[in-house]
Design an enzyme around this catalytic site. Structure first.
Site: not given
Length: 380
Positions: A72, A94-95, A170, A183, A185, A316, A332-333
Site C-alpha cells: 500500500c 523485489n525484496d 498470480n 500487482h 511481477q 500473446h 488438480f494437475m
C-alpha cells in the site's frame, strides 16, 4: 483410429460397428502446436461426483488501505524502504528476488548428468493501483491503459539487456499470491526459460514450413470458426485455445502481426484495456467471485536477439485459471497429468460457450444495484 474433419468425427472400432464421435462424450487427444505436445480431453468426467478438496472462498471484503500491507502507498516494506504515495502504478525491486544481477558462475561442468549454468537477472514488482480492494476488471479503462504502458516500458527497458523479460500476474491465494493488493511481477533473465524456448522452436518450425506466423494464422482461423471465441474487438481476440489444458484457459492475441508488447500502438493499448476488462469480468462472473489465475505475456526474445529475424513470433498472453466446478472446487494437475500427460475435464468449446454467454456487466455492479444473481442458471 481418428479421422479428423468437421465437428463430428468417426472412430473406427475394429471389434464392432462404427460409432459417431462426440467430443463432449468421447475422450480424444488434441495437439498443442506451441509446445509440440498432446492434451487428453475427457469431458464426460464432469459427470462424476466430487467429494474431494474444497477450497476456502476468496476474501471479498479486502480493505481499501491496510496499514500493515507492504504494497500500500506510504507503507514500509520488508527492507525498510517506504513506498511513495503513488496514484497509479508503482514499480520497485523485489525484496526477495529469485534472480540477482551479480550472482557467481557455478563453474565448469564436471559430468553430463550434473550440469549447471549461471543464472542472473532482476525481479521487479509492479502495483497496478493504490487501492487494495480493486482488481483489473474493476479498474477504469484509463487505469488499465497505464498498466499496459508500464508493462511495455519495463519490457523495453529490461529487454535492452536481457534476452527474456517475463511479465506475469498470480491472482488469488489459490495461485500462490501472498498479497491481495493488485500487482504483478516482472522477471528479466540472462537465459531463455524453458517455456518460451519451446514456444520459439515450435513457432519457428511452423513459420519455416508455412511462411506465416503460427499464432497469426491461428487467430484468423478462430475468428472464422468462432466456436472457441470468448471476446473480440477490432485489434484483439480472446479464445479458449483448441489445445487448452486448464478448464477456462484463455489465449489473448492481437489480430495483426506484433512481435512484442512495446510494439503496440496507442490505439491497440486502448483496445487491449477494453478486452482485458471484458474477459476478466467474465471470469469473475463465472462463479461470482474474484477469479484466480496465473497469466503472462510471451513475445519475441530480446537482448542479443533484438537484431535477429523474429518474424515467426507473435505476441500473446496466456491465462491459466484453476477453477473447474465452482469458486471452491479446482482442477488438480496430479497423478496422470504429472506422470503421463496433460488432461482436461470439459471441452474447450464448452468452456468458451459458457464464458462467451456471461454478461459483460460485473456481478459486483449488479449487487450494488440490488439486482438478482445471474449465477444459478450457468452452472454445469
Amino acid at each position: 483410429m481418428f479421422f479428423w474433419g468437421g465437428t463430428k468425427h468417426t472412430v473406427v472400432n475394429m471389434s464392432g460397428p462404427e460409432i459417431h464421435f462426440d467430443p463432449k462424450e468421447h475422450q480424444h487427444l488434441r495437439y498443442n502446436p506451441l509446445r509440440d505436445s498432446w492434451v487428453l480431453v475427457s469431458a464426460h468426467r464432469m459427470k462424476r461426483p466430487w467429494a474431494g478438496q474444497v477450497e476456502k472462498p476468496p476474501e471479498e471484503h479486502i480493505p481499501r488501505y491496510d496499514p500493515h500491507n507492504p504494497l500500500c502507498p506510504g507503507n514500509t516494506r520488508a527492507n525498510l524502504e517506504v513506498n511513495p504515495d503513488y496514484k497509479d502504478t508503482f514499480v520497485f525491486e523485489n525484496d526477495f528476488p529469485a534472480l540477482q544481477p551479480n550472482a557467481p558462475d557455478p563453474g565448469p561442468d564436471q559430468h553430463p548428468l550434473f550440469q549447471s549454468k549461471a543464472a542472473r537477472g532482476v525481479c521487479k514488482v509492479m502495483c497496478f493501483h493504490p487501492w487494495s480492494d480493486v482488481t483489473l476488471p474493476l479498474m477504469k479503462k484509463e487505469e488499465v491503459v497505464k498498466v499496459i504502458d508500464k508493462w511495455a516500458e519495463l519490457a523495453e527497458q529490461l529487454g535492452a539487456t536481457y534476452p527474456w523479460v517475463q511479465i506475469f500476474e498470480n491472482k488469488g491465494a489459490m495461485m500462490g499470491c501472498s498479497n491481495p493488493h493488485p500487482h504483478c511481477q516482472v522477471w528479466a533473465s540472462n537465459f531463455l526459460p524453458n517455456e518460451p524456448a519451446l514456444s520459439d522452436r515450435c513457432q519457428r518450425a511452423f513459420y519455416e514450413k508455412h511462411k506465416e506466423p503460427l499464432l497469426l494464422q491461428y487467430a484468423k482461423q478462430e475468428t472464422e470458426k468462432k466456436e472457441r471465441l470468448v471476446v473480440m474487438n477490432a485489434d484483439w481476440l480472446a479464445v479458449v485455445p483448441y489445445w487448452a489444458t486448464w478448464p477456462y484457459q484463455l489465449l489473448l492475441l492481437p489480430r495483426r502481426h506484433v512481435l512484442r508488447i512495446s510494439d503496440l500502438t496507442t490505439e491497440e493499448r486502448g483496445s487491449l484495456a477494453d478486452i482485458m476488462k471484458q474477459l476478466l469480468t467474465k471470469y469473475d462472473n463465472l462463479f461470482e467471485s474474484s477469479f484466480p489465475y496465473s497469466m503472462g505475456w510471451h513475445g519475441a526474445p530480446t537482448g542479443p536477439h533484438l537484431k535477429e529475424d523474429n518474424s515467426h513470433w507473435q505476441l500473446h498472453a496466456h491465462y491459466y485459471p484453476p477453477l473447474l466446478r465452482s469458486a471452491t472446487v479446482r482442477k488438480f494437475m496430479v497423478g496422470y497429468e504429472m506422470l503421463a500427460q496433460e488432461q482436461r475435464d470439459l471441452t474447450p468449446e464448452q468452456a468458451a460457450e459458457k464464458l462467451r454467454n456471461l454478461p459483460n456487466e460485473h456481478y459486483k455492479s449488479r449487487q450494488e444495484q440490488g439486482e438478482d444473481s445471474f449465477l444459478a442458471p450457468l452452472h454445469l
